[in-house]
Design a protein around this motif. Structure first.
Motif, PDB file in Angstrom:
ATOM      1  N   SER B  95     151.024  44.363   4.343  1.00  0.00           N
ATOM      2  CA  SER B  95     151.331  42.910   4.305  1.00  0.00           C
ATOM      3  C   SER B  95     152.783  42.861   5.085  1.00  0.00           C
ATOM      4  O   SER B  95     153.755  42.212   4.403  1.00  0.00           O
ATOM      5  CB  SER B  95     151.588  42.565   2.764  1.00  0.00           C
ATOM      6  OG  SER B  95     150.409  42.742   2.000  1.00  0.00           O
ATOM      7  N   TRP B  96     152.459  42.809   6.163  1.00  0.00           N
ATOM      8  CA  TRP B  96     153.736  42.619   7.182  1.00  0.00           C
ATOM      9  C   TRP B  96     154.222  41.424   7.052  1.00  0.00           C
ATOM     10  O   TRP B  96     153.387  40.327   7.294  1.00  0.00           O
ATOM     11  CB  TRP B  96     153.367  43.162   8.691  1.00  0.00           C
ATOM     12  CG  TRP B  96     154.546  43.073   9.670  1.00  0.00           C
ATOM     13  CD1 TRP B  96     155.447  44.297   9.646  1.00  0.00           C
ATOM     14  CD2 TRP B  96     155.002  42.570  10.386  1.00  0.00           C
ATOM     15  NE1 TRP B  96     156.375  44.288  10.838  1.00  0.00           N
ATOM     16  CE2 TRP B  96     155.870  42.911  11.231  1.00  0.00           C
ATOM     17  CE3 TRP B  96     154.291  41.238  11.003  1.00  0.00           C
ATOM     18  CZ2 TRP B  96     156.709  42.478  12.533  1.00  0.00           C
ATOM     19  CZ3 TRP B  96     154.670  40.715  12.255  1.00  0.00           C
ATOM     20  CH2 TRP B  96     155.971  41.218  12.648  1.00  0.00           C
ATOM     21  N   GLY B  97     155.383  41.217   6.962  1.00  0.00           N
ATOM     22  CA  GLY B  97     155.851  39.875   6.704  1.00  0.00           C
ATOM     23  C   GLY B  97     156.006  39.228   5.348  1.00  0.00           C
ATOM     24  O   GLY B  97     156.586  38.149   5.300  1.00  0.00           O
ATOM     25  N   LYS B  98     155.478  39.774   4.251  1.00  0.00           N
ATOM     26  CA  LYS B  98     155.274  39.224   3.005  1.00  0.00           C
ATOM     27  C   LYS B  98     156.206  40.222   2.099  1.00  0.00           C
ATOM     28  O   LYS B  98     156.163  41.355   1.818  1.00  0.00           O
ATOM     29  CB  LYS B  98     153.911  39.514   2.305  1.00  0.00           C
ATOM     30  CG  LYS B  98     153.808  38.939   0.994  1.00  0.00           C
ATOM     31  CD  LYS B  98     152.462  39.250   0.585  1.00  0.00           C
ATOM     32  CE  LYS B  98     152.207  38.643  -0.802  1.00  0.00           C
ATOM     33  NZ  LYS B  98     150.771  38.773  -1.373  1.00  0.00           N
ATOM     34  N   PHE B  99     157.724  39.643   1.716  1.00  0.00           N
ATOM     35  CA  PHE B  99     158.604  40.344   1.378  1.00  0.00           C
ATOM     36  C   PHE B  99     158.577  40.169  -0.374  1.00  0.00           C
ATOM     37  O   PHE B  99     158.171  39.103  -0.785  1.00  0.00           O
ATOM     38  CB  PHE B  99     160.256  39.572   1.849  1.00  0.00           C
ATOM     39  CG  PHE B  99     160.283  39.955   3.172  1.00  0.00           C
ATOM     40  CD1 PHE B  99     159.902  39.392   4.469  1.00  0.00           C
ATOM     41  CD2 PHE B  99     160.942  41.407   3.442  1.00  0.00           C
ATOM     42  CE1 PHE B  99     160.323  39.626   5.680  1.00  0.00           C
ATOM     43  CE2 PHE B  99     161.372  41.744   4.679  1.00  0.00           C
ATOM     44  CZ  PHE B  99     160.963  40.720   5.841  1.00  0.00           C
TER      45      PHE B  99
END
Lengths: 114, 111
Positions: B95-99
């Motif tokens: 989930s790159w970008g989902k912090f």
């Protein structure tokens, strides 16, 4: 160099109303993320915009929607406000290098729903 | 899934050291550390992208154990300005970008 800016600073709305929050990212940043932070809690990820598209979304209902403009600024819209939507809404912009990136937060918009 | 931070709070005297831990059940791409003072926005401290890599910010440093999906923030020779709530933010590989942010660790540094 201006940092991330958000408007308005504070907002009071009535349950059932709609609200629009605005964010201008830091110069050179093309990615904008929105977070909801309840008192005493960590920020909760709402969604992220890049190239005017929603790239990632957190566990928030469809009442929460957004938009990113060609100049990278962004809006967060919340429809049918609930009392539980009262929180600090943070916008963050990201700069990504080849092997490093940083995320900077704006000062936030304090939303109170009565 | 939200990372777990420990301890929830720590009280230090000026000059003392402290360690804040952050662990995740997911394979991580990155770990970010932020400090938030009361009534202010979180301030970016550092990012860790590779296993075991340490970063530094003044006398604050951090490590990232990629195998254990854990990160630790080290406050060395604490100063009054270190007071605030520290958050770790994690970004998983799927989930790159989902912090995802932890619940925070409140740090109070006393004279």
């Amino acid at each position: 160099d201006a940092g991330v800016t958000q408007s308005p600073t504070h907002l009071i709305k009535t349950r059932g109303q709609q609200v629009t929050l605005r964010c201008s990212p830091k110069s050179g940043h093309d990615t904008v993320s929105w977070y909801q932070q309840a008192l005493g809690q960590g920020p909760q990820f709402i969604f992220q915009y890049y190239e005017e598209e929603e790239r990632q979304r957190g566990n928030f209902p469809d009442r929460f929607s957004g938009h990113q403009f060609p100049n990278y600024s962004s809006e967060l819209n919340v429809n049918a406000l609930l009392l539980g939507d009262s929180a600090l809404y943070l916008c963050a912009s990201t700069w990504r290098g080849l092997a490093y990136y940083e995320q900077y937060f704006g000062p936030g918009t304090r939303l109170t729903v009565t | 899934q939200q990372p777990v931070q420990s301890p929830q709070a720590v009280i230090l005297r000026e000059g003392e050291d402290a360690v804040i831990n952050c662990s995740s059940s997911k394979a991580l791409y990155s770990v970010h550390w932020y400090r938030q003072k009361h009534g202010e926005a979180p301030v970016f401290l550092m990012i860790l992208l590779k296993g075991g890599e340490q970063k530094g910010h003044d006398k604050i440093s951090a490590s990232f154990n990629e195998k254990k999906q854990q990160s630790s923030l080290y406050l060395t020779a604490s100063q009054l300005s270190y007071s605030g709530t520290y958050f770790c933010g994690t970004e998983s590989r799927d989930s790159w970008g989902k912090f995802q942010f932890g619940a925070g660790t409140q740090v109070v540094v006393t004279p």
